[in-house]
Scaffold this motif. Sequence first.
Motif, PDB file in Angstrom:
ATOM      1  N   ALA A 345      33.427  85.020  32.419  1.00 40.77           N
ATOM      2  CA  ALA A 345      34.529  84.800  33.366  1.00 40.77           C
ATOM      3  C   ALA A 345      33.987  84.723  34.786  1.00 40.77           C
ATOM      4  N   LEU A 366      31.821  80.808  28.830  1.00 41.80           N
ATOM      5  CA  LEU A 366      32.725  80.819  29.985  1.00 41.80           C
ATOM      6  C   LEU A 366      34.096  80.292  29.561  1.00 41.80           C
ATOM      7  N   MET A 367      35.044  81.255  29.414  1.00 44.84           N
ATOM      8  CA  MET A 367      36.366  80.899  28.918  1.00 44.84           C
ATOM      9  C   MET A 367      37.491  81.234  29.901  1.00 44.84           C
ATOM     10  N   ASP A 368      37.163  81.886  31.005  1.00 49.69           N
ATOM     11  CA  ASP A 368      38.193  82.247  31.984  1.00 49.69           C
ATOM     12  C   ASP A 368      37.705  81.961  33.397  1.00 49.69           C
ATOM     13  N   THR A 388      33.898  74.838  27.856  1.00 49.91           N
ATOM     14  CA  THR A 388      34.774  75.502  28.825  1.00 49.91           C
ATOM     15  C   THR A 388      36.012  74.658  29.086  1.00 49.91           C
ATOM     16  N   GLU A 391      38.194  74.706  25.643  1.00 51.13           N
ATOM     17  CA  GLU A 391      38.669  75.971  25.090  1.00 51.13           C
ATOM     18  C   GLU A 391      38.990  77.023  26.150  1.00 51.13           C
ATOM     19  N   GLY A 392      38.424  76.877  27.348  1.00 50.32           N
ATOM     20  CA  GLY A 392      38.631  77.872  28.392  1.00 50.32           C
ATOM     21  C   GLY A 392      39.993  77.752  29.057  1.00 50.32           C
TER      22      GLY A 392
END
Length: 421
Positions: A345, A366-368, A388, A391-392
Amino acid sequence: MKTLKTNILMLLALAFCAQAGAIDIKLKKDRATVNGVTYAINAKKQTASVVKGQELYVGDIVIPEKVEVDSVTLYVEDIAMGAFKGCPGMTSVTIPECITKIGSSAFEGCSSLTEVTIPSRIQELPNDLFKGCTSLTKVNLPEGIKKMSSSVFEGCKSLMDFDLPSGITEVPSSTFAECSELRHVTIPSGVKKIGTSAFENCASLEYIDLPTGISSIGSSAFKGCNSLREFHFPSGVSVIPANLFKGCVELKAVEMSNAISKIEHDAFNGCSSLDSIYLSNSITAIGNSAFENCSSLLKVRVPNSIREISGSTFKGCASLREINFPNSLLKIGNSAFEGCSSLAAIVLPVSLKEIGGNAFDKCNSLMDIYTNSATPVKIASSSFGKATMKEGIVHVKKGFATNYNLHKDWKKFLNIINMEN
């Protein structure tokens, strides 16, 4: 009468020979070889200088205090530049106390030389003096040495321990470069400067204690010191130069003072054991690739004084899990965090104006992404990786998600949502 004429002719011949001999000795470029050692002769001053011979010197060489040439006593005062250069068969050299000067490269490439004692009247060690003396294990230096030039011991691969003379104020460039067996060096308190590449590729050097008075360290000074485990910056050093610790794979602990204002490019590149680093607010600039491939680095707090994170600064920091950006940050450069595969994140500060290409590419965890800016930050189509973007989640300040959904590059993210608060 015949006898008288004969005697006169003999006297004239002797006089002519004596005159011819005197003229010969006075020639500036006159050479003489005595007991295997070649000298340049200055008949006027009655001195001799050891010079390179027509044949390579071999075995044990003894330089005398004086020599006799044509019944004239000549006092040996110095060893000329390159006198013994490239003599791999010379096993030892005895230098008398009368020697006052030794020229540059005098013993360069004497690969069988193991030990040398420098006379007490010598005050300066010239450049390349013992460069490439791969068998040299010990050099006895007088305390009267005041100055050393560059590359004096470069490539002395058998040198293990060294105590520098107390009178020197600088360790010049490449002094111990490529001394792969060097384990310990004592640096006197009067030293103010460590030169460029001074200890480059000293692969066995595990620790070095620098005097507090040092105010300058040259680029690549410890580059390739694969065994160096810790380092403490003297309080007078304000710049961490380019490539300083590049490739120091065992470097784990670094202590910086608040005097550090700048970290230049590639300073810690490849320090794969470095797991933490404290960056104080006194640091105003960090160069490209400064921490690239520091694969054990876990957490970084970027100082409030930083306006830009340069290209590839943290590229390849595969263990980096947390990065704190300051409110002063304006730009994140190209590939700045590329390959930071553990980064889950990030929080983008309101001050941020631009994120460069590939800045967060290959950051597959890195998803947020959190941002409080109503105006979308300028990004490139490649700033974030495909994982990212697909799916982020981009968390936007409440009420401004539409601004991001309409942006030509941000709209490629499949999940852009308003934050509750």
